[in-house]
Design an enzyme around this catalytic site. Structure first.
Site, mmCIF file in Angstrom:
data_model
loop_
_atom_site.group_PDB
_atom_site.id
_atom_site.type_symbol
_atom_site.label_atom_id
_atom_site.label_comp_id
_atom_site.label_asym_id
_atom_site.label_seq_id
_atom_site.Cartn_x
_atom_site.Cartn_y
_atom_site.Cartn_z
ATOM 1 N N SER A 12 -14.589 -63.549 30.437
ATOM 2 C CA SER A 12 -15.002 -62.173 30.708
ATOM 3 C C SER A 12 -14.002 -61.453 31.610
ATOM 4 O O SER A 12 -14.037 -60.232 31.716
ATOM 5 C CB SER A 12 -16.361 -62.173 31.402
ATOM 6 N N CYS A 74 -15.272 -69.946 29.816
ATOM 7 C CA CYS A 74 -16.389 -69.189 30.381
ATOM 8 C C CYS A 74 -17.686 -69.913 30.022
ATOM 9 O O CYS A 74 -17.974 -70.117 28.834
ATOM 10 C CB CYS A 74 -16.379 -67.788 29.771
ATOM 11 N N THR A 76 -20.724 -68.783 30.525
ATOM 12 C CA THR A 76 -21.701 -67.829 29.998
ATOM 13 C C THR A 76 -21.441 -67.552 28.517
ATOM 14 O O THR A 76 -22.369 -67.517 27.703
ATOM 15 C CB THR A 76 -21.634 -66.511 30.807
ATOM 16 N N CYS A 185 -19.380 -71.623 36.911
ATOM 17 C CA CYS A 185 -18.782 -70.382 36.400
ATOM 18 C C CYS A 185 -17.294 -70.476 36.722
ATOM 19 O O CYS A 185 -16.919 -70.887 37.836
ATOM 20 C CB CYS A 185 -19.417 -69.177 37.082
ATOM 21 N N HIS A 187 -15.134 -68.360 37.439
ATOM 22 C CA HIS A 187 -14.621 -67.537 38.545
ATOM 23 C C HIS A 187 -14.696 -68.291 39.881
ATOM 24 O O HIS A 187 -13.937 -67.991 40.797
ATOM 25 C CB HIS A 187 -15.429 -66.239 38.676
HETATM 26 N N1 DGL Z 1 -16.520 -66.735 34.160
HETATM 27 C C1 DGL Z 1 -17.737 -66.714 33.460
HETATM 28 C C2 DGL Z 1 -18.466 -68.032 33.456
HETATM 29 O O1 DGL Z 1 -17.849 -69.066 33.500
HETATM 30 C C3 DGL Z 1 -18.626 -65.517 33.475
HETATM 31 C C4 DGL Z 1 -18.604 -64.597 34.627
HETATM 32 C C5 DGL Z 1 -19.269 -63.284 34.296
HETATM 33 O O2 DGL Z 1 -18.599 -62.475 33.662
HETATM 34 O O3 DGL Z 1 -20.433 -63.094 34.657
HETATM 35 O O4 DGL Z 1 -19.666 -68.078 33.354
#
Ligand code: DGL
Length: 264
Positions: A12, A74, A76, A185, A187
């Site tokens: 994302s 990602c 999600t 996640c 990030h």
């Molecule tokens: N980096 C993403 C993950 O691993 C999603 C972060 C997002 O856009 O909410 O879930």
């Protein structure tokens, strides 16, 4: 498909760069294409249907660029879209990722594991199935983290606001006796140094970037698709502000790169 074709990776936003770093380390010969869907970040609060549509569009774009394999960097997007992508491209190697519940269940001594992830990941059927499969002997406490992805996207990895938010998110997990925290996640590895300051040294932090890179290595090797040394440059696209991604690449990827606007 030639083995020197590139690997397509997307997230994302900038989070997937934490996975891209591991892929680069473990597979130094692969040419990597990276899409940050920063025009639609965060995915964590979007509907699964929206994330499936974006994932399909980005996958189509990366395949158009000649990708021989796809990595959903990602959690999600994996929860929402990996099944639909595998249905659309049954012969394409596709690597997704999910919170590291199995290694965390093996690592905990207190028997209490905390999961930091997006709302979308924690509400998914895929995550429920993961808990059923690997967490029957441990107590798992989930913590959705709205706002944290935005801090990372803004490059605020150590700011007072990020510190305050993270502290509020982990305090209930520590109070419940978690000795193992899953960074669910992509990030979050970028705020690991800050998290390390906020939890006792005895707490284990687990993320999945390296495991994903090793899974990609296995999948490519099985299909005889591992690249010989390639001389072509990696490439980066953003559906948001391309200069914003270019600005954070030196810190998050380790070098400056040109970033192109994503045409989908
Ligand atoms: N980096 C993403 C993950 O691993 C999603 C972060 C997002 O856009 O909410 O879930």
């Amino acid at each position: 498909m030639p083995s020197n074709a590139p690997v397509g990776v997307f997230d994302s936003g900038v989070g997937g760069l934490s996975v891209l770093r591991e892929i680069r380390r473990i597979l130094p010969h692969e040419r990597l294409l990276y899409v940050a869907d920063s025009g639609h970040v965060p995915y964590g609060e979007k509907t699964p249907e929206f994330i499936r549509q974006r994932s399909q569009q980005i996958a189509g774009f990366l395949l158009g660029q000649g990708a021989k394999a796809l990595v959903l960097a990602c959690n999600t997007a994996t929860a929402a879209a990996v099944a639909s992508l595998r249905e659309s491209y049954p012969r394409l190697p596709i690597v997704g990722m999910e919170p590291a519940v199995k290694p965390a269940a093996a690592a905990t001594r207190s028997g209490v594991v905390g999961v930091l992830a997006t709302t979308g990941t924690l509400q998914s059927a895929k995550f429920a199935a993961l808990l059923d499969r690997f967490a029957s002997d441990v107590r798992v406490i989930t913590q959705p983290c709205p706002g944290l992805v935005e801090c990372v996207e803004a490059g605020e990895l150590e700011s007072p606001a990020t510190r305050a938010l993270l502290q509020a998110l982990v305090a209930p997990l520590l109070a419940e006796g978690c000795d193992t925290l899953i960074l669910g996640c992509t990030h979050y590895p970028f705020i690991k140094p800050l998290l390390r300051q906020l939890v006792p040294a005895s707490v284990t932090l687990i993320d999945t970037g390296e495991a994903v890179a090793r899974q990609l290595q296995r999948v490519l090797a099985e299909r005889d698709l591992l690249a010989e040394r390639t001389t072509a440059a990696d490439a980066f696209w953003s559906s948001g502000q391309a200069p914003a991604l270019a600005a954070v690449l030196p810190a998050l990827w380790g070098r400056a790169e040109p970033v192109f606007p994503l045409p989908v």
